[in-house]
Design a protein around this motif. Structure first.
Motif, PDB file in Angstrom:
ATOM      1  N   THR A 258      36.809  43.722  47.175  1.00 12.37           N
ATOM      2  CA  THR A 258      37.442  42.870  46.164  1.00 12.37           C
ATOM      3  C   THR A 258      36.974  41.424  46.297  1.00 12.37           C
ATOM      4  N   TYR A 259      36.864  40.931  47.530  1.00  8.68           N
ATOM      5  CA  TYR A 259      36.401  39.547  47.734  1.00  8.68           C
ATOM      6  C   TYR A 259      34.959  39.383  47.257  1.00  8.68           C
ATOM      7  N   PHE A 260      34.113  40.349  47.544  1.00  3.21           N
ATOM      8  CA  PHE A 260      32.737  40.301  47.054  1.00  3.21           C
ATOM      9  C   PHE A 260      32.715  40.141  45.532  1.00  3.21           C
ATOM     10  N   GLN A 261      33.476  41.004  44.853  1.00  3.18           N
ATOM     11  CA  GLN A 261      33.490  40.965  43.389  1.00  3.18           C
ATOM     12  C   GLN A 261      33.953  39.599  42.876  1.00  3.18           C
ATOM     13  N   THR A 262      35.015  39.097  43.465  1.00  2.36           N
ATOM     14  CA  THR A 262      35.589  37.829  42.989  1.00  2.36           C
ATOM     15  C   THR A 262      34.630  36.669  43.212  1.00  2.36           C
ATOM     16  N   TYR A 263      34.065  36.585  44.402  1.00  3.03           N
ATOM     17  CA  TYR A 263      33.173  35.460  44.711  1.00  3.03           C
ATOM     18  C   TYR A 263      31.903  35.487  43.851  1.00  3.03           C
ATOM     19  N   ILE A 264      31.300  36.662  43.686  1.00  2.46           N
ATOM     20  CA  ILE A 264      30.082  36.738  42.884  1.00  2.46           C
ATOM     21  C   ILE A 264      30.363  36.312  41.446  1.00  2.46           C
ATOM     22  N   ASN A 265      31.457  36.808  40.873  1.00  4.82           N
ATOM     23  CA  ASN A 265      31.807  36.415  39.499  1.00  4.82           C
ATOM     24  C   ASN A 265      32.043  34.913  39.399  1.00  4.82           C
ATOM     25  N   ALA A 266      32.713  34.368  40.395  1.00  4.20           N
ATOM     26  CA  ALA A 266      33.034  32.942  40.369  1.00  4.20           C
ATOM     27  C   ALA A 266      31.780  32.077  40.512  1.00  4.20           C
ATOM     28  N   PHE A 267      30.913  32.436  41.450  1.00  2.36           N
ATOM     29  CA  PHE A 267      29.717  31.616  41.696  1.00  2.36           C
ATOM     30  C   PHE A 267      28.747  31.672  40.519  1.00  2.36           C
ATOM     31  N   ASN A 268      28.766  32.765  39.779  1.00  5.50           N
ATOM     32  CA  ASN A 268      27.915  32.836  38.591  1.00  5.50           C
ATOM     33  C   ASN A 268      28.496  32.036  37.434  1.00  5.50           C
ATOM     34  N   THR A 269      29.796  31.804  37.480  1.00  2.58           N
ATOM     35  CA  THR A 269      30.463  31.072  36.395  1.00  2.58           C
ATOM     36  C   THR A 269      30.439  29.573  36.640  1.00  2.58           C
ATOM     37  N   ASP A 270      30.707  29.199  37.893  1.00  2.00           N
ATOM     38  CA  ASP A 270      30.788  27.763  38.213  1.00  2.00           C
ATOM     39  C   ASP A 270      29.389  27.176  38.401  1.00  2.00           C
ATOM     40  N   SER A 271      29.144  26.073  37.713  1.00  2.00           N
ATOM     41  CA  SER A 271      27.844  25.403  37.887  1.00  2.00           C
ATOM     42  C   SER A 271      27.794  24.677  39.224  1.00  2.00           C
ATOM     43  N   MET A 272      28.959  24.210  39.690  1.00  2.00           N
ATOM     44  CA  MET A 272      29.043  23.521  40.973  1.00  2.00           C
ATOM     45  C   MET A 272      30.034  24.243  41.874  1.00  2.00           C
ATOM     46  N   ILE A 273      29.621  24.485  43.096  1.00  2.00           N
ATOM     47  CA  ILE A 273      30.535  25.100  44.062  1.00  2.00           C
ATOM     48  C   ILE A 273      31.306  23.989  44.744  1.00  2.00           C
ATOM     49  N   THR A 274      32.608  23.998  44.560  1.00  2.00           N
ATOM     50  CA  THR A 274      33.457  22.957  45.140  1.00  2.00           C
ATOM     51  C   THR A 274      34.492  23.606  46.048  1.00  2.00           C
ATOM     52  N   PRO A 275      35.052  22.827  46.972  1.00  2.00           N
ATOM     53  CA  PRO A 275      36.109  23.390  47.829  1.00  2.00           C
ATOM     54  C   PRO A 275      37.278  23.950  47.025  1.00  2.00           C
ATOM     55  N   SER A 276      37.644  23.233  45.955  1.00  2.00           N
ATOM     56  CA  SER A 276      38.789  23.702  45.162  1.00  2.00           C
ATOM     57  C   SER A 276      38.466  25.002  44.436  1.00  2.00           C
ATOM     58  N   SER A 277      37.212  25.135  43.916  1.00  2.00           N
ATOM     59  CA  SER A 277      36.858  26.373  43.222  1.00  2.00           C
ATOM     60  C   SER A 277      36.826  27.551  44.205  1.00  2.00           C
ATOM     61  N   ILE A 278      36.314  27.293  45.417  1.00  2.00           N
ATOM     62  CA  ILE A 278      36.317  28.355  46.436  1.00  2.00           C
ATOM     63  C   ILE A 278      37.748  28.746  46.770  1.00  2.00           C
ATOM     64  N   PHE A 279      38.599  27.740  46.918  1.00  2.00           N
ATOM     65  CA  PHE A 279      39.984  28.010  47.270  1.00  2.00           C
ATOM     66  C   PHE A 279      40.683  28.807  46.172  1.00  2.00           C
ATOM     67  N   GLU A 280      40.456  28.432  44.912  1.00  2.00           N
ATOM     68  CA  GLU A 280      41.092  29.148  43.806  1.00  2.00           C
ATOM     69  C   GLU A 280      40.630  30.602  43.755  1.00  2.00           C
ATOM     70  N   ASN A 281      39.346  30.797  43.969  1.00  2.00           N
ATOM     71  CA  ASN A 281      38.824  32.168  43.919  1.00  2.00           C
ATOM     72  C   ASN A 281      39.258  32.989  45.130  1.00  2.00           C
ATOM     73  N   THR A 282      39.413  32.333  46.264  1.00  2.00           N
ATOM     74  CA  THR A 282      39.927  33.052  47.435  1.00  2.00           C
ATOM     75  C   THR A 282      41.372  33.472  47.201  1.00  2.00           C
ATOM     76  N   LYS A 283      42.151  32.569  46.587  1.00  2.00           N
ATOM     77  CA  LYS A 283      43.529  32.931  46.223  1.00  2.00           C
ATOM     78  C   LYS A 283      43.535  34.151  45.301  1.00  2.00           C
TER      79      LYS A 283
END
Length: 779
Positions: free
Chosen positions: A303-328
């Motif tokens: 599940t974490y793999f799926q979420t992170y890959i989808n998020a990183f392809n969507t976000d142009s910039m990887i930020t601590p807050s975006s990582i935190f939101e996707n981890t949540k």
């Protein structure tokens, strides 16, 4: 390719988007033997051409070795000349690994406390190669750090300030996570310094590495605040931060023909391997992956793999807050998945096709129990986010699981329908065991005891195949028993009809035999005729008793009494005719009536409108009476002739009634078969669902209209003609039965019995009709 190997689980396309190789990842993480196990993920990340894949293959060699060889001597290294296999590697300048690779076989081992753990090895593409953007390298570094429980930061030569800067993103993320939960974000970070050329300053291995790390992370008064903060946060974000200094492997390493055997490695490098690898993989050193302080499973990692890959392809910039939101989001999704899995496992175990059915209310009770377990699993799972966010996921989970209840209800309902049909077959077989291939024929008082035996057998079978749910009332069982209860009236009606058939047949046999004696020349005298009567009487009674399926204890029997009363009456009248000089004229008239009716109608081929039979009887009676010209006029003999003709008519009417009932049964069967075929539904009798289910499907009027035409065609194919427009009770009964099926009136038992005994009725009635026709025409 078969057998364990490294497989690509994340790929990068031309647009520099990362694609999850879903099937490959599922085969690793969702295997039945590992999906619910906690796991340790060892990932190596660093600049390209740094020997990451080479190192991972020595990890594989350790994990593949027998436990007894994992000693200080390094026996796990195996034969000196064995080539290095596993993750693809080669020396040289060009990069070799693309995408994220994972070894296809999780290693199941145990911690020092005996806990089972799945160990996974992950290889990443090199950072900063000529074909990668800064964003590409950021995503790889982020994925490696977020997914792993042991992040090995592979560095060449030394630990530089810019190497630490790559951790800035995750220290900021760690601050967010810590502020919410208080636990550290990550488990273990190891700085692995390759090709360390200063052993005189810091010795090879963990000890020298610890000395170097202490210096590199030391905070001085003159250091800028952002560098001080970075150092503080690195230690605060990881449970353990270490450093290991590796010597150069030897110059044979860069030879294109080198196959990885450790005999050509430098002695220092081999000693370092013997120290490094066990420090990661011995039971006391295993680092289990945790998020928010809670261990996660292999299925969670998917599940974490799926979420992170989808998020990183969507976000142009990887930020601590975006990582935190996707981890949540991933943590809540994983908690939801585990809760759903818990619910599904319980419900599938109770309601799958291999388990017996249960009371309908039992499905709801089991569902509630499974729902409670699912909620408990959700609450126990490590989650991030505010209570409002957690409650929203929990509410949705409850809603989704509630929507699963009808599906399990239908599965259980299907098994109940099958069980009810099987139990009804037990009932039928119990009854059939009594009469076999013969007519169902008992003393009327013996029907109910047999019915009770059959009900007991059916209910016993039903109970043996039914799950018992404590404190749950089995309403369907009661309905099933109630529906069986309707069988009593049917059996009584069938028994009544068959007893009449038997009595009619025996009466006709008796009459045919005794009438034949009257036609003899010279006539028998009274004594001879009476002897023949006594023989025929005795034979009829014996045959009647034999036709009964069981001997009876009841002395009074209306059917036997009817037969016993009929034979003496006929004998008395025939004896008078046998004495009479008018006996030939009498038999001529009687034979005319029989022949006339036989020419008019063959009971073996069709049935008649009741009025047609009455009309032809009247014509035949009129002509028969006109033919009766006695030598000595005798009104008594004329009345006897009328009575005999009336008896013959009663026999034919009995045959016609039976043939009409068979025609109705045949037509109803055609309707059922047409509707079954149109709706692909079988076994429709089931009391609680059968007829309502048929009705629901029969609302498709086109099916009904087609079936209705077939019903009328079939019914009239058994009738001699359709010309009589007078009221027809049999046609009306057919329309009523067909209408009741269509609109859903609960006549399931009657319909089923017609359907069930159709072949029996057709066989019995036609055989009986043929026998009667033969007897009537034997003159």
């Amino acid at each position: 390719m078969s057998g364990p190997r490294c497989v690509q689980v994340v790929n990068r396309n031309e647009n520099h988007n990362y694609v999850l190789e879903d099937n490959a990842l599922q085969r690793i993480l969702l295997r039945e033997d590992v999906k619910d196990l906690p796991l340790m993920v060892v990932s190596v990340v660093g600049a390209y051409r740094g020997g990451k894949s080479f190192l991972l293959n020595y990890f594989l060699r350790y994990l593949n070795s027998p436990t007894e060889k994992r000693n200080e001597n390094g026996d796990w290294l195996g034969n000196e000349t064995d080539p290095l296999v596993g993750f693809s590697w080669k020396g040289g300048f060009q990069r070799h690994t693309t995408g994220i690779l994972m070894y296809s076989e999780p290693f199941i081992t145990t911690t020092a406390t005996g806990e089972k753990v799945a160990v996974l090895l992950m290889d990443t593409p090199g950072l900063f190669d000529p074909n990668s953007t800064v964003r590409d390298s950021s995503i790889i570094f982020a994925l490696s750090t977020l997914i792993s429980s042991v992040q090995i930061y592979n560095l060449i030569g030394n630990l530089q300030e810019d190497d630490l800067q790559w951790l800035q993103l995750f220290t900021e993320y760690g601050k967010l996570l810590k502020n919410e939960d208080g636990s550290k974000a990550f488990q273990m970070l190891m700085f692995l310094i390759r090709d360390w050329f200063y052993p005189y300053e810091h010795a090879f291995g963990a000890k020298g590495g610890a000395e170097l790390l202490k210096k590199k992370l030391e905070i001085t008064d003159k250091m800028p605040k952002e560098l001080c903060d970075l150092r503080e946060h690195i230690r605060s974000c990881f449970d353990k931060v270490s450093c290991f200094l590796m010597p150069h492997p030897g110059f044979n390493f860069s030879n294109p023909s080198y196959n990885g055997n450790f005999s050509e490695l430098s002695a220092d490098f081999r000693d370092a391997l013997k120290e490094l690898v066990p420090s990661i993989f011995t039971p006391e050193n295993l680092n289990i992956k945790k998020i928010n302080g809670v261990k996660i499973t292999c299925a969670d990692l998917y599940t974490y793999f799926q979420t992170y890959i989808n998020a990183f392809n969507t976000d142009s910039m990887i930020t601590p807050s975006s990582i935190f939101e996707n981890t949540k989001r991933a943590a809540l999704t994983a908690a939801t998945r585990e809760a759903t899995s818990k619910y599904t496992k319980i419900m599938d175990s109770a309601c799958n096709t291999n388990t017996p059915s249960m009371p309908g209310e039992g499905v709801r009770v089991t569902h509630n129990q499974a729902l409670d377990k699912a909620i408990e699993a959700f609450n126990k799972k490590g989650k991030l986010g505010s209570q409002k966010e957690i409650d929203a996921y929990l509410t949705q989970l409850k809603r989704d699981l509630e929507e699963q209840l009808p599906r399990y209800g239908l599965m259980n309902d299907g098994k109940y329908r099958k069980l009810a049909f099987e139990a009804k077959e037990v009932f039928d077989n119990t009854v059939k065991a009594v009469h076999g291939e013969n007519l169902f024929c008992l003393h009327p008082n013996d029907v109910e005891p047999l019915f009770n035996e059959a009900v007991l057998a059916a209910v016993t079978y039903f109970d043996s195949k039914r799950q018992k749910i404590p404190n749950v009332f089995d309403e369907e069982k009661i309905k099933f028993i109630q529906c069986l209860g309707k069988e009593l009236k049917f059996l009584q009606a069938l028994n009544l009809q068959n007893n009449r058939h038997v009595v009619t047949e025996l009466k006709m046999n008796f009459s045919s035999f005794m009438e034949g004696l009257v036609s003899k020349d010279p006539p028998l005298d009274d004594n001879e005729y009476e002897v023949k009567y006594q023989e025929s009487y005795r034979k009829a009674i014996e045959t009647f008793n034999q036709r009964r399926n069981r001997p009876t204890e009841f002395p009074e029997d209306v059917f036997k009494l009817s037969l016993m009363q009929h034979m003496p009456t006929q004998f008395t009248d025939l004896k008078e005719i046998n004495r009479s000089k008018n006996r030939k004229q009498f038999m001529l008239s009687l034979s005319f009536y029989v022949n006339y009716m036989s020419l008019f109608w063959d009971p073996d081929t069709c049935c008649l409108h009741p009025n047609d039979l009455v009309n032809e009887r009247n014509l035949a009676l009129e002509q028969a009476l006109k033919l009766f010209h006695p030598e000595l006029p005798d009104d008594m003999e004329r009345e006897i002739l009328k009575q005999f003709i009336k008896s013959k008519y009663d026999d034919l009417r009995e045959l016609n009634d039976a043939a009409n009932e068979t025609a109705i049964a045949s037509a109803v069967n055609v309707y059922i078969e047409k509707m079954d075929k149109a709706t692909e539904f079988k076994g429709w009798w089931v009391p609680t669902l059968g007829i309502p289910y048929i009705v629901n499907l029969a609302n498709r009027s086109s099916y009904h209209e087609e079936a209705k035409k077939a019903v009328l065609l079939n019914f009239y194919s058994n009738r001699r003609d359709r010309m009589n427009s007078a009221p027809d009770k049999y046609y009306n009964e057919l329309i009523k039965v067909k209408h009741n099926i269509f609109v859903g009136i609960d006549r399931c038992t009657n319909m089923y019995n017609i359907h069930l005994i159709l072949s029996d009725l057709q066989t019995v009635n036609r055989t009986f009709c043929a026998t009667a026709h033969r007897l009537l025409t034997e003159r």
